[in-house]
Write an enzyme that holds these catalytic residues in place. Sequence first.
Site, PDB file in Angstrom:
ATOM      1  N   TYR A  92       0.828  -1.197   0.000  1.00 16.76           N
ATOM      2  CA  TYR A  92       0.000   0.000   0.000  1.00 16.76           C
ATOM      3  C   TYR A  92       0.871   1.259   0.000  1.00 16.76           C
ATOM      4  CZ  TYR A  92      -3.929  -3.065   1.319  1.00 16.76           C
ATOM      5  OH  TYR A  92      -4.881  -4.063   1.367  1.00 16.76           O
TER       6      TYR A  92
ATOM      7  N   GLN B  29      -9.230 -12.761   3.406  1.00 16.60           N
ATOM      8  CA  GLN B  29      -9.659 -11.371   3.247  1.00 16.60           C
ATOM      9  C   GLN B  29     -10.145 -11.150   1.819  1.00 16.60           C
ATOM     10  OE1 GLN B  29      -7.600  -7.018   3.413  1.00 16.60           O
ATOM     11  NE2 GLN B  29      -7.336  -8.291   5.241  1.00 16.60           N
TER      12      GLN B  29
ATOM     13  N   SER C 261     -13.898  -3.529   1.220  1.00 10.43           N
ATOM     14  CA  SER C 261     -14.852  -2.820   0.352  1.00 10.43           C
ATOM     15  C   SER C 261     -16.307  -3.191   0.626  1.00 10.43           C
ATOM     16  CB  SER C 261     -14.533  -3.067  -1.130  1.00 10.43           C
ATOM     17  OG  SER C 261     -15.150  -2.103  -1.936  1.00 10.43           O
TER      18      SER C 261
ATOM     19  N   GLN D 139     -16.091  10.228   9.044  1.00  9.39           N
ATOM     20  CA  GLN D 139     -16.484   9.012   8.326  1.00  9.39           C
ATOM     21  C   GLN D 139     -16.329   7.794   9.226  1.00  9.39           C
ATOM     22  OE1 GLN D 139     -13.705   9.585   5.064  1.00  9.39           O
ATOM     23  NE2 GLN D 139     -15.381   9.989   3.647  1.00  9.39           N
TER      24      GLN D 139
ATOM     25  N   ASN E 108     -19.355   5.266  10.383  1.00  6.04           N
ATOM     26  CA  ASN E 108     -19.351   3.857   9.985  1.00  6.04           C
ATOM     27  C   ASN E 108     -19.372   2.891  11.158  1.00  6.04           C
ATOM     28  OD1 ASN E 108     -19.235   4.745   7.345  1.00  6.04           O
ATOM     29  ND2 ASN E 108     -17.055   4.335   7.084  1.00  6.04           N
TER      30      ASN E 108
END
Length: 332
Positions: free
Chosen positions: A54, A176, A205, A290, A294
């Site tokens: 990442y 995952q 996602s 956010q 969530n």
Amino acid sequence: MEFRHLGRSGLMVSEISYGNWITHGSQVEEEAAVACVRAALDSGITTFDTADVYAGTRAESVLGRALKGERREGLEIFTKVYWPTGPGRNDRGLSRKHIMESIDGSLRRLQTDHVDLYQAHRYDYSTPLEETMEAFADVVRSGKAHYIGVSEWKASQLREAHALARELRIPLISNQPQYSMLWRVIETEVVPASEELGIGQIVWSPMAQGVLSGKYLPGQPPPAGSRATDEKSGADFIAKWLTDDVLTRVQRLKPLAEQAGLTMPQLAVAWVLQNPNVASAIIGASRPEQVHDNVKAAGVKLDAELLKAIDEIVEPVTERDPAQTESPAQRP
């Protein structure tokens, strides 16, 4: 926050986990990234997921700095190995060489002496599975990882790896995959195999790259600054959902979310958590608010009537083909 066992292991993880695939080290500045991690901690999230690939290894470094000073025993830190992290021929894959070098690099960047879960980011068709699993066994026995997991592996691959893990006496406990109302390819084969083997899902996602938030409207361009307009944010991954048919159906979910007393993102995250094989849903964020929104999906129970209504709306645009597991469009 609610907590679940990861597979049939003794490891408990927060139902909502925080991931930094496309934000830390690339999309948002470090100050904002740290603020999101602080929001996650303040909201009761204890499980943090990253990967060496990442942001070209920068995401691990940002997360390591953000978590510095936290009680290590109170956290579950996950990372992954497979995708290229350098220009060399051995800077990729699941060879013994790459695994042993990568775990040390990840620990250095994360500023810890171990990760709780070390995951094979994809299946490596060019390396014998025995070599991969033996290297993972040495990582566990050296104390550099407590558990082993995989990401986007097919049911047959899970079975083969699990058999080797039992022989080597190491805990392979997780997978995952991508999973959402719109992407349900794990339900037919991966989930039944995982339930049999004692493997739990840590899903990425759950909001289908943000499409299930409802902010993308049919017949209109994506909002400025949204993921769909930012190449660094994985715009190519979201493209498959940006059709008028999909977006129109997503808008029809809004009354259902309101009926349940949830925002659209909360409904999307809560939906994946209704699957008992899912241990945790990974969320990402570019702003602390956010995260705070969530996490309210934790502990939510959706009734059968609401789940049926959701299915009736999205079924025509839902992907269920198990052959889509690990497809090129699946690379997180």
